[in-house]
Structures are given as C-alpha cells and as structure tokens.
Design an enzyme around this catalytic site. Sequence first.
Site, PDB file in Angstrom:
ATOM      1  N   LYS A 166       0.863  -1.189   0.000  1.00 28.69           N
ATOM      2  CA  LYS A 166       0.000   0.000   0.000  1.00 28.69           C
ATOM      3  C   LYS A 166       0.893   1.230   0.000  1.00 28.69           C
ATOM      4  O   LYS A 166       1.721   1.416   0.890  1.00 28.69           O
ATOM      5  CB  LYS A 166      -0.900   0.019   1.240  1.00 28.69           C
ATOM      6  CG  LYS A 166      -1.662   1.335   1.391  1.00 28.69           C
ATOM      7  CD  LYS A 166      -2.479   1.436   2.653  1.00 28.69           C
ATOM      8  CE  LYS A 166      -2.914   2.878   2.878  1.00 28.69           C
ATOM      9  NZ  LYS A 166      -3.697   3.056   4.098  1.00 28.69           N
TER      10      LYS A 166
ATOM     11  N   GLY B 143      -8.164   9.053  10.052  1.00 24.98           N
ATOM     12  CA  GLY B 143      -8.433   9.083  11.494  1.00 24.98           C
ATOM     13  C   GLY B 143      -9.459  10.107  11.941  1.00 24.98           C
ATOM     14  O   GLY B 143      -9.667  10.308  13.130  1.00 24.98           O
TER      15      GLY B 143
ATOM     16  N   ASN C 296      -9.304   1.400   9.924  1.00 19.63           N
ATOM     17  CA  ASN C 296      -8.457   1.196  11.099  1.00 19.63           C
ATOM     18  C   ASN C 296      -9.024   1.922  12.310  1.00 19.63           C
ATOM     19  O   ASN C 296      -9.586   1.293  13.210  1.00 19.63           O
ATOM     20  CB  ASN C 296      -7.007   1.645  10.824  1.00 19.63           C
ATOM     21  CG  ASN C 296      -6.050   1.193  11.912  1.00 19.63           C
ATOM     22  OD1 ASN C 296      -6.452   0.706  12.975  1.00 19.63           O
ATOM     23  ND2 ASN C 296      -4.777   1.330  11.692  1.00 19.63           N
TER      24      ASN C 296
ATOM     25  N   ALA D 129      -9.556   5.461   4.643  1.00 18.63           N
ATOM     26  CA  ALA D 129      -9.411   6.635   5.511  1.00 18.63           C
ATOM     27  C   ALA D 129     -10.699   7.432   5.671  1.00 18.63           C
ATOM     28  O   ALA D 129     -11.410   7.692   4.704  1.00 18.63           O
ATOM     29  CB  ALA D 129      -8.315   7.569   5.015  1.00 18.63           C
ATOM     30  N   GLY D 130     -10.951   7.793   6.916  1.00 16.60           N
ATOM     31  CA  GLY D 130     -12.046   8.707   7.236  1.00 16.60           C
ATOM     32  C   GLY D 130     -13.376   8.068   7.588  1.00 16.60           C
ATOM     33  O   GLY D 130     -14.301   8.758   8.037  1.00 16.60           O
TER      34      GLY D 130
END
Lengths: 67, 257
Positions: free
Chosen positions: B100, B161, B209, B187-188
Amino acid sequence: MAKIQLNGKKIVIKSNYSILDLLKKYKLNNKKVAIELNGIIIPKIKYKKKYLKNNDKVEVVHFIGGG
Amino acid sequence: MTKDLFKVAGRSLKSRLIVGTGKYKNFSETAKSVKASGADMVTVAVRRVNILDKKKPILTDYLDPKKIIFLPNTAGCFNSNEALRTLRLAREMGGWKLVKLEVLGDKKTLYPNMLETIKSTRTLVKEGFKVMVYCTDDPLLAKKLEDNGASAIMPLASPIGSGLGIQNKVNISLIIKQSKVPVIVDAGIGTASDATVAMEMGCDGVLINSAIANAKKPILMAKAFKDAVISGRNSFLAGRMAKKLFASPSSPLKGLI
C-alpha cells in the site's frame, strides 16, 4: 573492535562480526526483519558473509501495527 | 447466482473489508479484532526494531503472515524516496510485492501528495510491485494512477483518522464509474453505516483502522463492520428501488372494506 550505528544508537562490536552475528546478539529472527547497511538493502542470504566495519550504519526494521 | 468474487492485484479475497492494525490497546486486542472483522488482508507499517527491549511482544507473534495477507504501508512517508525505501525493505522482509503506497503531503490533514504518489507508483510498478494506492478523491488523479499501473485505487472518504465519513460522494461515484481496477475507500470512515454507504455506492471494498481501534469496544465494532460491508455489498448487488417524490402504498387498495 569496531564502532557502528545500529538503529541510530552507537554500539561497539568485535572484529569480523557479521550481520548474522549482530542478529544473534540481539535475538532477532532473520525471517522477521529487513536490514539496510549504509543505505543499501542487504538480501537475507548475505547476512552470514556480510561483515561490519567501523562507522557502518545499520538499520533493522520489522512490521508493526499500522493503518 | 454467480459467486461475487473480490480480486485485487491477482489475489482473491473472501472479505471486502481490509483492516489496519494500528492504534490498538495491545496486540491481543489487535488479533481479536482482526479475527472478528473476517478480513483476510491487514495493513502493517515498517519501523525500526526496538533493539534495547528484546522481550517486548511483536505484531508477528499475534498475526501470522502465512495465514493473513500483510499489506505493508508507507505511513509517515512524506516523499517518494522515503516511500520507496520503506517498500523495498518490506519486500525484502516478507518476500511479497503487494504493497500500500501512501505519500503524505501535509502533517495536519495527512492529505496525500499526489505528485509524489504518482511518481512513486510509476517507479514501484516498474520494479514489479503490485501497488494499492491511497489517494485524494479527485477523479482525474485517480485515473492517472490507474494509467500508471496501480492495482487498486484507494481514495480517502475524509482525512485519516477523522471519522467524518464520505464527504464527497459525487467524486467517489465518478471514480467508481471510471475505474477498471478495484476502488477501495480508505481513511475517514467513522462508523459501520459509513462502510455500508460506501459499499452501496459500488465500492469494491473498504479499508478501516481508527473506526474499529478507537471504538469503545473494538472487537464488537470489528464484527459490526464485517456485517456492514456484507450488507452494503448485497444492497448494491440487489439494486435499490427508484426514489419517488410522493407516497406509494405498500398494501393493495383492491378489496378495501
């Protein structure tokens, strides 16, 4: 005797010390790390015969948690 | 019904949910959350070994790269050289070429530097890497990545995040429409329903995550995401009803007493 930098830390090692010796000293599994010597990646098969010399810079990395 | 396969970079995955392994309380919680998520691919970071503390547990004691696909990332890299160095080390470590790529451009927003990202993609592809690329939600730049050989396009929903969910659905939809490689929202994402929305829009997968690791009960949230992604995918495949301005009765009017 030789002075090297391991992950940014100055350490002293014996003469004729190979990367494999270094890994053994720090109890690191060679399958779980990758090594850079003076900015050049060293293939695993060369750990045994790659000897360290004065002022060498060694980076040992592994996988950690990340996103 | 034909099987709904998820193939990325030549690998067949059972789950369309990819999870990160950062920000957990400890490795036991990481491993339990990964298991509960049902993911068969996890992202990992490459960092210096702590040589002074030999007894400290390490990630690979808890997650076995033989059982789960490790996707090494370049988190924390702010230029092409740093990112390339990291991924070449990752390749030497594990022997795999699936990675990645994320090249960051700004410390506060962690927004990707797309010029460096495109440059790095080109180099990595030339070196034989399969590159899944974290990117902005700009359709033109996403296309550029695909043209340069990216194996998957991974636009952000909102800043890393932040938990703000998908901020620009139109752009994500445009990227999905134009892309021939998998599109994975990365993300987000803040909560399970955000992942459902992404999947309903037609994303091929999602990468989560913080939304799991920062939940009050991460393992339960991992399960919630597993269900949310399956639900969203099924909803996309089923095809939603048309929207109407006025009501349409659900019970027949014929035979009304």
